[in-house]
Motif scaffolding. Structure first.
Motif, PDB file in Angstrom:
ATOM      1  N   LEU A 175       7.166  54.896  35.568  1.00  0.00           N
ATOM      2  CA  LEU A 175       8.233  55.072  34.670  1.00  0.00           C
ATOM      3  C   LEU A 175       9.116  54.153  34.800  1.00  0.00           C
ATOM      4  O   LEU A 175       9.532  53.717  33.366  1.00  0.00           O
ATOM      5  CB  LEU A 175       8.972  56.537  34.800  1.00  0.00           C
ATOM      6  N   VAL A 176       9.996  53.701  35.785  1.00  0.00           N
ATOM      7  CA  VAL A 176      10.490  52.901  35.651  1.00  0.00           C
ATOM      8  C   VAL A 176      10.868  51.864  35.064  1.00  0.00           C
ATOM      9  O   VAL A 176      11.377  50.873  34.329  1.00  0.00           O
ATOM     10  CB  VAL A 176      12.418  53.141  36.418  1.00  0.00           C
ATOM     11  N   ASP A 177       9.535  51.363  35.829  1.00  0.00           N
ATOM     12  CA  ASP A 177       9.138  49.624  35.871  1.00  0.00           C
ATOM     13  C   ASP A 177       8.397  49.172  34.868  1.00  0.00           C
ATOM     14  O   ASP A 177       8.689  48.442  33.595  1.00  0.00           O
ATOM     15  CB  ASP A 177       8.400  49.592  36.482  1.00  0.00           C
ATOM     16  N   LEU A 178       7.551  50.406  34.146  1.00  0.00           N
ATOM     17  CA  LEU A 178       7.320  50.431  32.992  1.00  0.00           C
ATOM     18  C   LEU A 178       8.299  50.322  31.490  1.00  0.00           C
ATOM     19  O   LEU A 178       8.166  49.592  30.496  1.00  0.00           O
ATOM     20  CB  LEU A 178       6.352  51.613  32.327  1.00  0.00           C
ATOM     21  N   THR A 179       9.662  50.955  31.312  1.00  0.00           N
ATOM     22  CA  THR A 179      11.296  51.225  30.769  1.00  0.00           C
ATOM     23  C   THR A 179      11.318  49.341  31.192  1.00  0.00           C
ATOM     24  O   THR A 179      11.721  49.327  29.949  1.00  0.00           O
ATOM     25  CB  THR A 179      11.439  51.965  31.212  1.00  0.00           C
TER      26      THR A 179
ATOM     27  N   ALA B  12      18.176  51.470  38.754  1.00  0.00           N
ATOM     28  CA  ALA B  12      19.168  52.115  38.266  1.00  0.00           C
ATOM     29  C   ALA B  12      20.974  51.105  37.756  1.00  0.00           C
ATOM     30  O   ALA B  12      21.608  51.620  37.465  1.00  0.00           O
ATOM     31  CB  ALA B  12      19.644  53.129  39.453  1.00  0.00           C
ATOM     32  N   TRP B  13      21.172  49.486  39.464  1.00  0.00           N
ATOM     33  CA  TRP B  13      21.794  48.620  39.248  1.00  0.00           C
ATOM     34  C   TRP B  13      22.016  47.628  38.065  1.00  0.00           C
ATOM     35  O   TRP B  13      22.924  48.077  37.592  1.00  0.00           O
ATOM     36  CB  TRP B  13      22.222  48.581  40.548  1.00  0.00           C
ATOM     37  N   LEU B  14      20.703  47.711  37.908  1.00  0.00           N
ATOM     38  CA  LEU B  14      20.884  46.936  37.041  1.00  0.00           C
ATOM     39  C   LEU B  14      20.820  47.490  35.335  1.00  0.00           C
ATOM     40  O   LEU B  14      21.314  47.066  34.015  1.00  0.00           O
ATOM     41  CB  LEU B  14      18.671  46.033  36.581  1.00  0.00           C
ATOM     42  N   ALA B  15      19.883  48.582  35.192  1.00  0.00           N
ATOM     43  CA  ALA B  15      20.634  49.292  34.027  1.00  0.00           C
ATOM     44  C   ALA B  15      21.854  49.801  33.597  1.00  0.00           C
ATOM     45  O   ALA B  15      22.499  49.693  32.282  1.00  0.00           O
ATOM     46  CB  ALA B  15      20.011  50.848  34.242  1.00  0.00           C
ATOM     47  N   TRP B  16      23.335  50.082  34.962  1.00  0.00           N
ATOM     48  CA  TRP B  16      24.691  50.748  34.807  1.00  0.00           C
ATOM     49  C   TRP B  16      24.586  48.753  34.343  1.00  0.00           C
ATOM     50  O   TRP B  16      25.774  48.813  33.689  1.00  0.00           O
ATOM     51  CB  TRP B  16      24.858  50.651  36.209  1.00  0.00           C
ATOM     52  N   HIS B  17      24.210  48.092  34.797  1.00  0.00           N
ATOM     53  CA  HIS B  17      25.215  46.427  34.014  1.00  0.00           C
ATOM     54  C   HIS B  17      25.223  46.013  33.220  1.00  0.00           C
ATOM     55  O   HIS B  17      25.362  45.429  32.266  1.00  0.00           O
ATOM     56  CB  HIS B  17      24.761  45.067  34.977  1.00  0.00           C
TER      57      HIS B  17
END
Length: 192
Positions: free
Chosen positions: A58-62, A183-188
């Motif tokens: 799911l996260v990689d698709l996003t 999660a780290w990439l999304a946070w940044h």
């Protein structure tokens, strides 16, 4: 309708089906997790490996959807792009459809299912990421910065390790590591 809208209407449809495939597998599974009773003859043990695998997909698709959007000005509307897009999104769909069994009641231990099929799931996602990296990152030298190349290299290496790791704990650890990385990439990206 712009060129990107035209091209991505097909890709978005296939990516949406991929998301539905993983989410519907999760829902089917959660419905069976309770002990057997008058309405359910089978209880399944979900474990932790299959949910991690599903969450990773799911996260990689996003992430792919985000990369496609950010690269929209560089994506031409031509037959070659459409074929490559169908190949990548089709491979995403294949990977997503392998996360959960079609008949969850036939698999009392989902960690066993994940152990048998994770190589197909993660290898499919790895191939998608390699294709996207080759088509978007490599032709654009402005993206050849140490942080971007390092991030991509580390993620692809961990994906390969997760796909071919034998012990379940190592597979779970690598999946958790990739999810932490995303999660780290999304946070940044929230600060950007």
């Amino acid at each position: 309708m712009g060129e990107f809208d035209f091209v991505f209407s097909l890709f978005g449809l296939l990516l949406g089906f991929s998301l539905v495939e993983v989410l519907s597998g999760l829902v089917r599974t959660l419905k069976l997790r309770h002990p057997p009773g008058p309405h359910s003859k089978v209880a399944v043990r979900i474990g932790w490996l299959t949910p991690l695998l599903g969450l990773f997909v799911l996260v990689d698709l996003t992430s792919f959807w985000n990369i496609a959007w950010r690269s929209r000005d560089a994506i031409p509307a031509n037959f070659g792009t459409m074929l490559i897009g169908v190949a990548v999104t089709g491979l995403y769909y294949f990977s997503a459809s392998m996360v959960f069994p079609d008949k969850p009641e036939d698999w009392p231990d989902f960690d066993e299912w994940a152990a048998r099929h994770k190589r197909q799931v993660i290898s499919g996602i790895l191939i998608c990421n390699l294709i996207v990296t080759a088509l978007i990152l490599l032709p654009r030298p402005q993206f050849w910065t140490f942080p971007i190349l390092t991030q991509n290299g580390v993620l692809l290496a961990i994906m390969a390790l997760a796909a071919f790791a034998r012990p379940r704990w190592l597979t779970g650890t690598t999946l958790a590591g990739m999810l932490a990385f995303y999660a780290w990439l999304a946070w940044h990206s929230l600060g950007a």
